[in-house]
Design a protein around this motif. Structure first.
Motif, PDB file in Angstrom:
ATOM      1  N   UNK A 281     103.850  79.020  21.081  1.00 19.08           N
ATOM      2  CA  UNK A 281     102.406  79.183  20.864  1.00 19.08           C
ATOM      3  C   UNK A 281     102.012  79.006  19.398  1.00 19.08           C
ATOM      4  N   UNK A 282     102.944  79.271  18.478  1.00 28.33           N
ATOM      5  CA  UNK A 282     102.684  79.116  17.051  1.00 28.33           C
ATOM      6  C   UNK A 282     104.016  78.894  16.350  1.00 28.33           C
ATOM      7  N   UNK A 283     104.014  77.984  15.385  1.00 28.68           N
ATOM      8  CA  UNK A 283     105.230  77.678  14.630  1.00 28.68           C
ATOM      9  C   UNK A 283     104.939  77.917  13.152  1.00 28.68           C
ATOM     10  N   UNK A 284     105.854  78.588  12.475  1.00 30.96           N
ATOM     11  CA  UNK A 284     105.681  78.946  11.066  1.00 30.96           C
ATOM     12  C   UNK A 284     106.872  78.433  10.265  1.00 30.96           C
ATOM     13  N   UNK A 285     106.582  77.784   9.152  1.00 31.18           N
ATOM     14  CA  UNK A 285     107.619  77.370   8.209  1.00 31.18           C
ATOM     15  C   UNK A 285     107.481  78.239   6.960  1.00 31.18           C
ATOM     16  N   UNK A 286     108.598  78.817   6.505  1.00 31.08           N
ATOM     17  CA  UNK A 286     108.576  79.719   5.360  1.00 31.08           C
ATOM     18  C   UNK A 286     109.772  79.421   4.456  1.00 31.08           C
ATOM     19  N   UNK A 287     109.487  79.104   3.191  1.00 31.47           N
ATOM     20  CA  UNK A 287     110.576  78.885   2.232  1.00 31.47           C
ATOM     21  C   UNK A 287     110.021  79.006   0.822  1.00 31.47           C
ATOM     22  N   UNK A 288     110.931  78.950  -0.155  1.00 31.60           N
ATOM     23  CA  UNK A 288     110.480  78.956  -1.543  1.00 31.60           C
ATOM     24  C   UNK A 288     109.991  77.555  -1.910  1.00 31.60           C
ATOM     25  N   UNK A 289     109.777  77.320  -3.185  1.00 36.58           N
ATOM     26  CA  UNK A 289     109.150  76.076  -3.590  1.00 36.58           C
ATOM     27  C   UNK A 289     110.071  74.904  -3.816  1.00 36.58           C
ATOM     28  N   UNK A 290     111.330  74.973  -3.389  1.00 38.14           N
ATOM     29  CA  UNK A 290     112.263  73.863  -3.582  1.00 38.14           C
ATOM     30  C   UNK A 290     111.709  72.596  -2.936  1.00 38.14           C
ATOM     31  N   UNK A 291     111.652  71.519  -3.706  1.00 38.49           N
ATOM     32  CA  UNK A 291     111.008  70.293  -3.226  1.00 38.49           C
ATOM     33  C   UNK A 291     111.686  69.719  -1.991  1.00 38.49           C
ATOM     34  N   UNK A 292     113.023  69.805  -1.961  1.00 43.34           N
ATOM     35  CA  UNK A 292     113.734  69.242  -0.816  1.00 43.34           C
ATOM     36  C   UNK A 292     113.351  69.901   0.490  1.00 43.34           C
ATOM     37  N   UNK A 293     113.205  71.222   0.474  1.00 36.55           N
ATOM     38  CA  UNK A 293     112.834  71.923   1.703  1.00 36.55           C
ATOM     39  C   UNK A 293     111.410  71.589   2.136  1.00 36.55           C
ATOM     40  N   UNK A 294     110.508  71.448   1.182  1.00 34.04           N
ATOM     41  CA  UNK A 294     109.126  71.125   1.557  1.00 34.04           C
ATOM     42  C   UNK A 294     108.987  69.666   1.970  1.00 34.04           C
ATOM     43  N   UNK A 295     109.840  68.819   1.447  1.00 35.21           N
ATOM     44  CA  UNK A 295     109.858  67.437   1.940  1.00 35.21           C
ATOM     45  C   UNK A 295     110.350  67.409   3.387  1.00 35.21           C
ATOM     46  N   UNK A 296     111.359  68.234   3.671  1.00 33.20           N
ATOM     47  CA  UNK A 296     111.848  68.366   5.046  1.00 33.20           C
ATOM     48  C   UNK A 296     110.728  68.864   5.952  1.00 33.20           C
ATOM     49  N   UNK A 306     102.667  75.956  10.575  1.00 28.22           N
ATOM     50  CA  UNK A 306     101.944  76.481   9.420  1.00 28.22           C
ATOM     51  C   UNK A 306     102.946  76.670   8.288  1.00 28.22           C
ATOM     52  N   UNK A 307     102.675  76.098   7.132  1.00 25.53           N
ATOM     53  CA  UNK A 307     103.572  76.234   6.001  1.00 25.53           C
ATOM     54  C   UNK A 307     103.202  77.429   5.141  1.00 25.53           C
TER      55      UNK A 307
END
Length: 408
Positions: A281-296, A306-307
């Motif tokens: 029903x809802x998907x959440x992405x949570x991480x620090x600001x590392x560029x590789x993870x946000x590119x993923x 939701x990021x």
């Protein structure tokens, strides 16, 4: 109730010794330990009886793959295996080509039991040992294994079990990745209705791990490498003792790789599919600001998720600005300024922070080193504008800190 018939005792010396130990036991702990050993003894007898019974079934022999002759039975041959209940012994039929062609020997009962020709330890015992080794050093794992079933193995044997299961797991994973990349989608994991209705959290982080520079050799300088770890879990709400709502992770699954971000990406996509990302029903992405993870995130999950940028990592960037200024401001300390900026960040006033930083960059009195940091942090916050809506996230019951990923 099970009782011991004194008139017709079991005619086995080991059993008789255990019965005598049971009679002489006085404390509850000693009674339980002896009864545990007796239970293992009985389980071993049951297993051997069942194996002997099944081995009596007539075999339908095939033909030799070399010469085409029908295989003949060589009669019963003994076999033994170290199992969870001890050493189990039985006999089963072995067939072979009458011309003794090489490789013609067949043992259908071994195939039925799913055991290999030279296998000496049963799968359930190796699995238990490997599970213990996940949480304990090998030395302690073998001690605990002996406490459970009286079986003593060496540290090296347990290490070999772990290596064997690891190789099997890697092979199986590579097969799944190949199927995933060719469009052969795996079946999603079966979820209980209540679990499937919860939001799905995906988080990622990296941790540096010390490695020996040479395999099997402790010499040489330690080499640190980054292990990338991702967490896939369902988000639930629970009420604490103080009556507050707290986030709880259910049905957790971990993905880890010693490699680049692309290696993590394909594994994480596969696991997210298995955990029902397309139906959550809802998907959440949570991480620090590392560029590789946000590119993923942008490449794989942005259309569905939701990021959320980890609040504490974002606050650390604000601290960099205040530290760059140092004590050049008379009307406030760096600590006071940081507390105000952190409060504004937490309550959604990101634009106000960006305007303040932009104004400071124009001031001639701003130190040049501070201007560089202001520009970097302003770019960082601007990039993650959509991921800094912390009041909205908290109102939806979503976490804003990546502590659960880091602990994983």
């Amino acid at each position: 109730m099970i009782t011991f018939n004194e008139e017709a005792p079991v005619a086995d010396l080991e059993w008789q010794q255990m019965r005598e130990q049971l009679r002489q036991s006085t404390s509850l702990a000693s009674i339980v330990l002896v009864a545990w050993q007796m239970g293992l003894w009985l389980a071993r007898q049951i297993v051997e009886y069942e194996l002997e019974r099944r081995a009596q079934v007539a075999e339908h022999w095939g033909v030799c793959s070399e010469c085409g002759q029908r295989l003949h039975s060589k009669g019963y041959v003994r076999r033994q295996m170290l199992t969870l209940v001890g050493v189990v012994r039985w006999k089963r039929r072995v067939g072979r080509c009458p011309k003794r062609c090489e490789g013609s020997q067949q043992i259908p009962f071994d195939e039925e039991l799913q055991i290999e020709s030279y296998q000496q330890t049963s799968m359930e015992l190796m699995r238990l040992g490997c599970l213990l080794a996940v949480f304990l050093p090998y030395e302690l794992a073998v001690v605990l294994l002996q406490q459970i079933n009286g079986i003593r193995i060496s540290d090296a044997t347990l290490w070999q079990w772990v290596q064997s299961f690891g190789r099997q797991g890697i092979t199986h994973l590579h097969e799944q990745i190949t199927d995933w990349q060719t469009g052969n989608l795996p079946e999603p994991e079966s979820l209980i209705g209540e679990i499937a209705a919860l939001p799905l959290l995906i988080g990622a982080d990296g941790v540096t791990v010390p490695f020996r520079p040479y395999l099997g050799n402790a010499k040489g300088k330690i080499v640190y490498q980054e292990v990338k770890v991702a967490l896939v879990a369902r988000l639930a709400q629970r009420v604490t003792r103080s009556g507050k709502l707290a986030t709880q992770l259910l049905h957790r699954r971990l993905v880890a790789v010693l490699g680049n971000i692309e290696a993590l990406q394909v594994r994480l996509e596969l696991e997210a599919h298995r955990q029902g990302i397309n139906h959550a029903p809802q998907v959440v992405w949570l991480s620090d600001g590392a560029r590789g993870f946000w590119r993923l995130f942008e490449q794989s999950f942005a259309p569905l998720a939701i990021g959320i940028l980890d609040f504490y990592h974002a606050a650390q960037h604000l601290a960099q600005v205040t530290l760059a200024y140092g004590k050049t401001l008379k009307h406030r300390t760096p600590e006071q300024w940081f507390e105000r900026l952190r409060h504004q960040l937490r309550h959604g006033f990101v634009e106000r922070i960006l305007k303040e930083f932009a104004a400071l960059q124009r001031y001639a009195s701003t130190p040049s080193a501070a201007k560089t940091v202001l520009a970097q942090v302003s770019s960082y916050l601007s990039t993650h504008r959509r991921h800094l809506r912390y009041p909205d996230f908290k109102q939806q019951g979503l976490p804003i800190g990546s502590g659960m990923v880091e602990s994983a």
